[in-house]
Design a protein around this motif. Structure first.
Motif, mmCIF file in Angstrom:
data_model
loop_
_atom_site.group_PDB
_atom_site.id
_atom_site.type_symbol
_atom_site.label_atom_id
_atom_site.label_comp_id
_atom_site.label_asym_id
_atom_site.label_seq_id
_atom_site.Cartn_x
_atom_site.Cartn_y
_atom_site.Cartn_z
ATOM 1 N N UNK A 41 6.071 -56.408 4.341
ATOM 2 C CA UNK A 41 6.153 -55.129 5.034
ATOM 3 C C UNK A 41 5.111 -54.156 4.508
ATOM 4 N N UNK A 42 4.866 -53.126 5.297
ATOM 5 C CA UNK A 42 3.942 -52.063 4.918
ATOM 6 C C UNK A 42 4.770 -50.883 4.427
ATOM 7 N N UNK A 48 17.413 -60.279 -9.888
ATOM 8 C CA UNK A 48 16.523 -61.054 -9.017
ATOM 9 C C UNK A 48 17.178 -61.259 -7.652
ATOM 10 N N UNK A 49 18.040 -60.287 -7.272
ATOM 11 C CA UNK A 49 18.794 -60.462 -6.034
ATOM 12 C C UNK A 49 18.536 -59.403 -4.970
ATOM 13 N N UNK A 50 17.984 -58.240 -5.338
ATOM 14 C CA UNK A 50 17.842 -57.163 -4.373
ATOM 15 C C UNK A 50 16.575 -56.343 -4.630
ATOM 16 N N UNK A 51 15.878 -56.027 -3.560
ATOM 17 C CA UNK A 51 14.762 -55.078 -3.597
ATOM 18 C C UNK A 51 15.058 -54.022 -2.538
ATOM 19 N N UNK A 60 4.919 -57.891 -0.410
ATOM 20 C CA UNK A 60 5.402 -59.233 -0.074
ATOM 21 C C UNK A 60 6.468 -59.617 -1.086
ATOM 22 N N UNK A 61 7.631 -60.008 -0.593
ATOM 23 C CA UNK A 61 8.741 -60.442 -1.440
ATOM 24 C C UNK A 61 8.957 -61.926 -1.148
ATOM 25 N N UNK A 76 11.951 -64.505 -6.207
ATOM 26 C CA UNK A 76 11.156 -65.187 -7.229
ATOM 27 C C UNK A 76 9.890 -64.425 -7.593
ATOM 28 N N UNK A 77 9.330 -63.651 -6.652
ATOM 29 C CA UNK A 77 8.140 -62.868 -6.990
ATOM 30 C C UNK A 77 7.917 -61.747 -5.976
ATOM 31 N N UNK A 78 7.185 -60.732 -6.442
ATOM 32 C CA UNK A 78 6.781 -59.601 -5.613
ATOM 33 C C UNK A 78 5.268 -59.482 -5.683
ATOM 34 N N UNK A 79 4.677 -59.104 -4.580
ATOM 35 C CA UNK A 79 3.234 -58.890 -4.539
ATOM 36 C C UNK A 79 2.988 -57.515 -3.924
ATOM 37 N N UNK A 80 2.246 -56.677 -4.641
ATOM 38 C CA UNK A 80 1.897 -55.338 -4.183
ATOM 39 C C UNK A 80 0.392 -55.259 -4.027
#
Length: 87
Positions: free
Chosen positions: A45-46, A24-27, A53-54, A76-80
């Motif tokens: 970002x696109x 839960x530390x890096x994307x 969205x991170x 905490x969360x990702x949105x695609x």
């Protein structure tokens, strides 16, 4: 242009978005087009045909390179979401 042809071309030329999540530390994402928003709680970002969205705490963007970006912090969360206007 036909969406099927666009998808086939993206796959042929390795233009699909690639996203790696490390704990839960890096994307890490490849094929990003533009950073839209950066702050300690949200990085947006696109990437290719997605809006990424991170969400998290103490987020920062590093390793900006040709087509790739690294987001670090406590995620905490990702949105695609698909980009409006298609591919």
């Amino acid at each position: 242009m036909d969406k099927g042809k666009i998808a086939a071309a993206r796959e042929l030329f390795y233009m699909n978005t690639s996203i790696q999540i490390l704990d839960n530390t890096t994307v890490i994402t490849e094929q990003y087009t533009r950073l839209l928003e950066i702050n300690e709680l949200l990085v947006r970002l696109i990437t290719g045909n997605l809006l990424l969205s991170v969400w998290g705490n103490s987020l920062s963007v590093t390793d900006l390179k040709a087509g790739g970006v690294r987001i670090t912090g406590t995620i905490t969360s990702l949105e695609l979401l698909p980009r409006k206007g298609g591919c």
